[in-house]
Motif scaffolding. Structure first.
Motif, short mmCIF file in Angstrom:
data_model
loop_
_atom_site.label_atom_id
_atom_site.label_comp_id
_atom_site.label_asym_id
_atom_site.label_seq_id
_atom_site.Cartn_x
_atom_site.Cartn_y
_atom_site.Cartn_z
N ALA A 1 1.03 -1.24 -0.12
CA ALA A 1 0.09 -0.01 -0.05
C ALA A 1 0.93 1.31 -0.15
N LEU A 2 1.96 1.12 0.68
CA LEU A 2 2.94 2.39 0.85
C LEU A 2 3.55 2.56 -0.56
N TYR A 3 4.20 1.46 -1.14
CA TYR A 3 4.50 1.61 -2.47
C TYR A 3 3.62 2.29 -3.56
N ASN A 4 2.51 1.76 -3.51
CA ASN A 4 1.32 2.34 -4.65
C ASN A 4 1.12 3.70 -4.25
N ALA A 5 1.10 4.05 -2.90
CA ALA A 5 0.49 5.34 -2.56
C ALA A 5 1.65 6.47 -2.80
N ASP A 6 2.88 5.95 -2.68
CA ASP A 6 4.07 6.92 -2.81
C ASP A 6 4.38 7.01 -4.61
N ALA A 7 4.14 6.07 -5.37
CA ALA A 7 4.22 6.18 -6.76
C ALA A 7 3.21 7.19 -7.18
N GLU A 8 1.75 6.93 -6.84
CA GLU A 8 0.79 8.03 -7.39
C GLU A 8 0.99 9.32 -7.04
N LEU A 9 1.37 9.47 -5.62
CA LEU A 9 1.46 10.77 -5.07
C LEU A 9 2.77 11.57 -5.56
N ARG A 10 3.74 10.95 -5.97
CA ARG A 10 5.05 11.55 -6.38
C ARG A 10 4.44 12.37 -7.95
N VAL A 11 3.75 11.75 -8.66
CA VAL A 11 3.35 12.28 -9.76
C VAL A 11 2.69 13.76 -9.47
N LEU A 12 1.58 13.39 -8.40
CA LEU A 12 0.83 14.93 -7.98
C LEU A 12 1.66 15.97 -7.46
N ALA A 13 2.51 15.42 -6.62
CA ALA A 13 3.57 16.37 -5.86
C ALA A 13 4.42 16.99 -6.70
N GLU A 14 5.00 16.42 -7.71
CA GLU A 14 5.94 17.02 -8.36
C GLU A 14 5.40 18.29 -9.15
N ALA A 15 4.19 18.24 -9.48
CA ALA A 15 3.64 19.43 -10.37
C ALA A 15 3.57 20.62 -9.38
N VAL A 16 3.38 20.54 -7.91
CA VAL A 16 2.91 21.44 -7.05
C VAL A 16 4.18 21.63 -6.04
N GLY A 17 5.34 20.95 -6.30
CA GLY A 17 6.57 21.07 -5.54
C GLY A 17 6.54 20.64 -3.91
N VAL A 18 5.92 19.63 -3.61
CA VAL A 18 5.73 19.14 -2.50
C VAL A 18 6.56 17.78 -2.22
N GLU A 19 7.22 17.93 -1.15
CA GLU A 19 8.30 16.82 -0.80
C GLU A 19 7.55 15.58 -0.01
N ILE A 20 7.65 14.54 -0.63
CA ILE A 20 6.99 13.23 -0.14
C ILE A 20 8.13 12.27 0.44
N VAL A 21 7.49 11.84 1.68
CA VAL A 21 8.39 11.28 2.40
C VAL A 21 7.59 9.88 3.02
N PRO A 22 7.99 8.60 2.24
CA PRO A 22 7.34 7.40 2.78
C PRO A 22 7.99 6.69 3.91
N VAL A 23 7.12 6.52 4.90
CA VAL A 23 7.75 5.78 6.16
C VAL A 23 7.00 4.42 6.37
N LEU A 24 7.71 3.35 6.26
CA LEU A 24 7.27 2.09 6.62
C LEU A 24 7.12 1.79 8.21
N GLY A 25 5.98 1.52 8.62
CA GLY A 25 6.07 1.38 10.27
C GLY A 25 4.59 1.28 10.86
#
Length: 644
Positions: A320-344
């Motif tokens: 779930a974290l892998y899929n969320a990170d992959a999708e959100l990075r595409v959206l975040a790049e357009a608006v300049g948001v830093e995405i940090v995935p943490v497994l725990g």
């Protein structure tokens, strides 16, 4: 007027036009073949006159062959495969006829004339059909008399849908949209494939007015997300049931249904009326627990749109974290948001404190929870450790770390809980309420809502899966009602609570009347293109079977215990302050729950919850109320337990 004139032609008139065009092409091909072979001087004993005398007979032969083979009667959109082979046959027969006729009349034509004649005939017929198809397609694409469609999904289902829609006089398929990078720039079945992010370009180029989602395996929340994104571009969006459900072209087109929650809710969706609270999250450092779940992922999407400085995705499931990170990075790049995935896990105090400190988190949205009622009921220790103790660990770490705002995502099942999952969420609410009542920097609030349409494990995906298999659809009880909201509504409600909470409130959404689950099942069957099979309709497609209420399941859910709720800055958002335990009682209840979980005692863990949440009557306690009485007696001895 010109377009209308073309459209108004009947099939017979169109066949006459095609036949006339074919005869002219035959004549032109014969003349061109003769000219090519006489370009360096006359090679015919009697000149061209004798050769031209053969032309009327060839035209009669060509007309008879065209009618016999049905070439002139074939629709242009069907010119493929068999039709092309028939064009080859026409050219071969005409070349052979030309040769035989020349021999019978004693005309000494070079053999090359007949071969070139046949080749030119085929090329002329083939290219003329392709040219007409291109011209008419462009006319249709730019005419307001047709529905110009793009198909989202270039797989087998999308290809089959394109073939079916080409048989319709109402639709013109202009292009495919697909997020598969391997298909970008390709042309499939004569249609270009564009990535989904270029939907605006497709609209501008082809004047598309609707998109059909041809990805039946896609979850309803993902379809809804795509639908909202496309609707913002001014497109009408429709869905398509599974390929195995099609019963033919006409019925297929009837099964194209609009995507949207309005057909499943007993009210209009409130998404457009709920502000996102952008200012509270803009340039902030936000952490969302359970970021890979249905609610958590939608929260992430909406928070990214608010342009935070950093978004930490905290998730227990690696996939779930892998899929969320992959999708959100595409959206975040357009608006300049830093995405940090943490497994725990939120129950890991060491990791939680480290993450909050390392990333200087300012806002925590706590959506991580085990929410499936039957699974938590038969796995009480694990469910309580995650839902209740995990909330305690994260909330206390947020307070100690100076987090500005903490929002707990809760459930209507926490109100007078009839099952352990609801009781675990109510206990989690009590812990947050206790922290909110203490002095400190962190503003704690709780968001409580009903069932979310399309969330993992919820009733809508279950019904859809049962319908796709051909039924039956299983109901626990015809009388069961539930409050429903969309994932977008639920997520915006969480963001709103985080933006204007003052501390300790429980926020609920005014969701109108609850929905009867039986009515919901019938709507889903209907929107899939089927009918219900029952006593009144024994020939229907899908049967509905009643299985009985599960342990801990209630007929009707509530959103609040206490009356006298007040409105907030938004009239559809209600705030209520529920009763809660004292600081000493909360500490004692949490201590007993932690001890029971560490000892591995399900019974003691359930008893501890039953004491903290007196409205909860355990259905799975092995010794009935005896354990609860023992815990209550122990509580009476331990009222002097320190708060921490």
């Amino acid at each position: 007027m010109f377009v209308k004139s073309i459209i108004s032609l009947n099939r017979r008139q169109k066949a006459v036009i095609l036949l006339t065009m074919d005869l002219l092409l035959v004549a032109a091909s014969y003349l061109l073949a003769l000219m090519l072979l006489t370009i360096d001087g006359p090679v015919l004993p009697g000149g061209l006159g004798g050769a031209l005398a053969q032309l009327p007979a060839l035209l009669v032969m060509a007309g008879a062959l065209s009618l016999t083979l049905g070439l002139s009667r074939r629709r242009l959109r069907d010119y493929e495969g068999t039709a092309i082979a028939l064009s080859v046959l026409l050219a071969v027969v005409l070349a052979a006829g030309s040769f035989v006729q020349a021999r019978l009349t004693g005309l000494s034509l070079p053999g090359g004339v007949h071969v070139v004649f046949g080749l030119l005939c085929f090329i002329g017929v083939f290219l003329s059909r392709l040219s007409l198809i291109w011209v008419l397609t462009e006319i249709y694409r730019h005419s307001r008399n047709f529905k110009r469609v793009a198909i989202y999904g270039a797989g087998r289902t999308g290809m089959a849908l394109a073939q079916e829609l080409r048989k319709s006089d109402d639709f013109v398929v202009c292009a495919f949209l697909d997020d598969n990078a391997a298909l970008r720039g390709m042309t499939l079945d004569g249609l270009p494939v564009y990535p989904g992010v270029q939907a605006g370009k497709v609209i501008e180029r082809y004047k598309v007015d609707r998109v059909i989602l041809a990805m039946p395996s896609l979850s309803i929340d993902k379809q809804t997300f795509l639908s909202k994104r496309l609707e913002k571009l001014g497109l009408q969006v429709q869905s398509l049931p599974a390929f195995t459900q099609w019963h033919g072209g006409a019925e297929l087109r009837k099964m194209l249904t609009p995507i949207g929650p309005a057909t499943l809710l007993s009210r209009d969706p409130l998404c457009q009326n709920l502000p996102a609270g952008n200012n509270a999250y803009c340039d902030a450092k936000v952490m969302i627990s359970g970021a890979g779940g249905s609610i958590g992922l939608e929260l992430c999407r909406q928070v990214v749109a608010c342009r935070p400085r950093k978004l930490v995705l905290f998730e227990l499931s690696e996939l779930a974290l892998y899929n969320a990170d992959a999708e959100l990075r595409v959206l975040a790049e357009a608006v300049g948001v830093e995405i940090v995935p943490v497994l725990g896990s939120v129950a890991d105090a060491v990791q939680v404190r480290r993450v909050l400190a390392e990333h200087e988190i300012e806002i925590v949205l706590h959506a991580a929870a085990y929410k499936h009622v039957p699974l938590v009921e038969i796995n009480p220790r694990t469910g309580l450790a995650n839902n209740t103790l995990g909330t305690a660990v994260l909330a206390r770490a947020a307070r100690d770390g100076g987090v500005r705002r903490f929002v707990l995502v809760s459930s209507d099942k926490a109100v007078r809980p009839g099952n352990l999952m609801g009781a675990s969420k109510r206990f989690a609410e009590l812990l947050v309420q206790d922290l909110a009542a203490r002095p400190g920097k962190t503003v704690f609030s709780i968001v409580r809502f009903g069932n979310v349409l399309g969330s993992s494990g919820s009733v809508v995906p279950l019904f859809q899966e049962q319908i796709a298999r051909g039924g039956p659809v299983t109901l626990t009880d015809e009388r069961v009602t539930r409050y429903f909201m969309t994932i977008q509504e639920a997520s915006k409600l969480v963001l709103l609570a985080g933006s204007f909470a003052e501390g300790g409130e429980v926020f609920v959404l005014d969701m109108g009347k609850p929905v009867r689950i039986g009515d919901l099942a019938r709507k889903l069957i209907s929107t899939a293109g089927y009918t219900v099979r029952d006593a009144q309709n024994p020939d229907g497609d899908i049967e509905i079977v009643t299985t009985g209420l599960r342990p801990g399941e209630k007929l009707h859910e509530e959103l609040m215990v206490r009356r006298g709720a007040t409105t907030t800055a938004h009239p559809k958002i209600i705030s209520v302050r529920e009763d809660h335990l004292s600081e000493l009682e909360t500490a004692a209840a949490l201590r007993d729950l932690r001890d029971a979980i560490e000892r591995g005692s399900d019974a003691d863990a359930i008893a501890a919850v039953a004491w903290a949440v007196p409205e909860y009557a355990p259905k799975s306690l092995p010794e009935d109320a005896l354990q609860c009485q023992v815990v209550r007696a122990r509580r009476n001895r331990d009222r002097d337990v320190p708060a921490e």
